[in-house]
Write a protein that holds these residues in place. Structure first.
Motif, PDB file in Angstrom:
ATOM      1  N   SER A 190       0.822  -1.211   0.000  1.00 56.04           N
ATOM      2  CA  SER A 190       0.000   0.000   0.000  1.00 56.04           C
ATOM      3  C   SER A 190       0.857   1.263   0.000  1.00 56.04           C
ATOM      4  O   SER A 190       1.755   1.411   0.833  1.00 56.04           O
ATOM      5  CB  SER A 190      -0.907  -0.011   1.241  1.00 56.04           C
ATOM      6  N   ILE A 191       0.546   2.156  -0.927  1.00 56.37           N
ATOM      7  CA  ILE A 191       1.160   3.484  -0.968  1.00 56.37           C
ATOM      8  C   ILE A 191       0.099   4.453  -0.467  1.00 56.37           C
ATOM      9  O   ILE A 191      -0.985   4.544  -1.051  1.00 56.37           O
ATOM     10  CB  ILE A 191       1.612   3.857  -2.391  1.00 56.37           C
ATOM     11  N   GLY A 192       0.385   5.161   0.629  1.00 52.03           N
ATOM     12  CA  GLY A 192      -0.603   6.039   1.255  1.00 52.03           C
ATOM     13  C   GLY A 192      -0.378   7.508   0.924  1.00 52.03           C
ATOM     14  O   GLY A 192       0.756   7.991   0.889  1.00 52.03           O
ATOM     15  N   PHE A 193      -1.494   8.219   0.694  1.00 53.50           N
ATOM     16  CA  PHE A 193      -1.478   9.652   0.406  1.00 53.50           C
ATOM     17  C   PHE A 193      -2.311  10.344   1.482  1.00 53.50           C
ATOM     18  O   PHE A 193      -3.535  10.186   1.503  1.00 53.50           O
ATOM     19  CB  PHE A 193      -2.073   9.929  -0.986  1.00 53.50           C
ATOM     20  N   ASN A 231      -3.995  -8.147  -7.830  1.00 54.72           N
ATOM     21  CA  ASN A 231      -4.995  -7.144  -7.463  1.00 54.72           C
ATOM     22  C   ASN A 231      -4.378  -5.754  -7.557  1.00 54.72           C
ATOM     23  O   ASN A 231      -3.223  -5.550  -7.191  1.00 54.72           O
ATOM     24  CB  ASN A 231      -5.481  -7.383  -6.027  1.00 54.72           C
ATOM     25  N   ALA A 232      -5.154  -4.794  -8.063  1.00 54.64           N
ATOM     26  CA  ALA A 232      -4.768  -3.378  -8.046  1.00 54.64           C
ATOM     27  C   ALA A 232      -6.023  -2.602  -7.672  1.00 54.64           C
ATOM     28  O   ALA A 232      -7.093  -2.836  -8.238  1.00 54.64           O
ATOM     29  CB  ALA A 232      -4.255  -2.932  -9.411  1.00 54.64           C
ATOM     30  N   SER A 233      -5.901  -1.706  -6.700  1.00 61.75           N
ATOM     31  CA  SER A 233      -7.084  -0.956  -6.275  1.00 61.75           C
ATOM     32  C   SER A 233      -6.693   0.397  -5.705  1.00 61.75           C
ATOM     33  O   SER A 233      -5.534   0.656  -5.391  1.00 61.75           O
ATOM     34  CB  SER A 233      -7.910  -1.747  -5.251  1.00 61.75           C
ATOM     35  N   PHE A 234      -7.714   1.238  -5.566  1.00 59.49           N
ATOM     36  CA  PHE A 234      -7.562   2.568  -4.984  1.00 59.49           C
ATOM     37  C   PHE A 234      -8.615   2.701  -3.894  1.00 59.49           C
ATOM     38  O   PHE A 234      -9.792   2.460  -4.140  1.00 59.49           O
ATOM     39  CB  PHE A 234      -7.759   3.641  -6.067  1.00 59.49           C
ATOM     40  N   LEU A 278      -3.129   3.497  -2.741  1.00 63.00           N
ATOM     41  CA  LEU A 278      -3.011   2.721  -3.969  1.00 63.00           C
ATOM     42  C   LEU A 278      -2.439   1.368  -3.570  1.00 63.00           C
ATOM     43  O   LEU A 278      -1.384   1.308  -2.939  1.00 63.00           O
ATOM     44  CB  LEU A 278      -2.090   3.427  -4.962  1.00 63.00           C
ATOM     45  N   LEU A 279      -3.150   0.291  -3.907  1.00 67.45           N
ATOM     46  CA  LEU A 279      -2.736  -1.048  -3.495  1.00 67.45           C
ATOM     47  C   LEU A 279      -2.407  -1.918  -4.708  1.00 67.45           C
ATOM     48  O   LEU A 279      -3.130  -1.893  -5.709  1.00 67.45           O
ATOM     49  CB  LEU A 279      -3.848  -1.728  -2.694  1.00 67.45           C
TER      50      LEU A 279
END
Length: 196
Positions: A30-33, A166-169, A188-189
């Motif tokens: 996970s990339i966190g904003f 898997n790719a998700s927001f 963004l995962l």
């Protein structure tokens, strides 16, 4: 309290597994904003996150499940003065936030493709937030629990009968926590999915 919660999650995973072969587990980077109060406190984008989700299909295009995650944020603020009660501390300030969401979720999958499944979902739960200021050799901690709402949009690609990507927001909206503020963030995962 933490032991009971962890025990409940583990037992729930075993109970849910009893629903049969139409389930999956996903492990995501996970990339966190940061957003809102969190962005003011520690505004840097964070590449230090992970989520673990388990779900089973109740229909061909609907899944329900549960999940847990961890996202950490950090920002160096430079030389600052910080007042807490009657004390004032001065020095180089470093701000840290650890967000630990626990949630149940549901998702709706579009289309009839066996390999590519776009989806939308929503999760409800709680998020434990620990916020920390480091000033010189001193440290101030604040923490609390918040109500969590987690809308999500994503795509699953089933590469084999047992493995996928898997790719998700997600937008992780956490209500205001006493002394901590609202620690909401988007993420963004990207990860792997195991079908069982």
């Amino acid at each position: 309290m933490k032991t009971r919660l962890l025990f409940s999650v583990i037992i729930s995973l075993f109970v849910l597994q009893g629903f049969g072969q139409r389930s999956f587990t996903s492990l995501n980077y996970s990339i966190g904003f940061p957003a809102g109060d969190l962005k003011d406190f520690a505004g840097n984008t964070s590449g230090r996150g992970v989520t673990l989700d388990y779900a089973f299909y109740v229909k061909n295009n609907v899944s329900v499940g549960l999940g847990i995650g961890l996202q950490t944020f950090y920002e160096e603020k430079g030389y600052q003065s910080f007042t807490n009660g009657t004390q004032t501390l001065s020095g180089n300030m470093f701000n840290y936030v650890n967000a630990l969401p626990f949630y149940i979720n549901g998702a709706y999958y579009f289309g009839d493709s066996a390999t590519i499944k776009p989806y939308i979902g929503v999760g409800l739960g709680t998020m434990y937030v620990k916020k920390r200021y480091d000033i010189g050799v001193f440290e101030v901690d604040e923490s609390g629990w918040a109500f969590l709402v987690k809308p999500e949009i994503g795509l699953q690609y089933k590469a084999t009968s047992y493995l996928g990507v898997n790719a998700s927001f997600r937008y992780n909206y956490a209500t205001d926590v006493d002394d901590v503020g609202s620690m909401s963030y988007t993420s963004l995962l990207i990860g792997l999915v195991w079908y069982h």
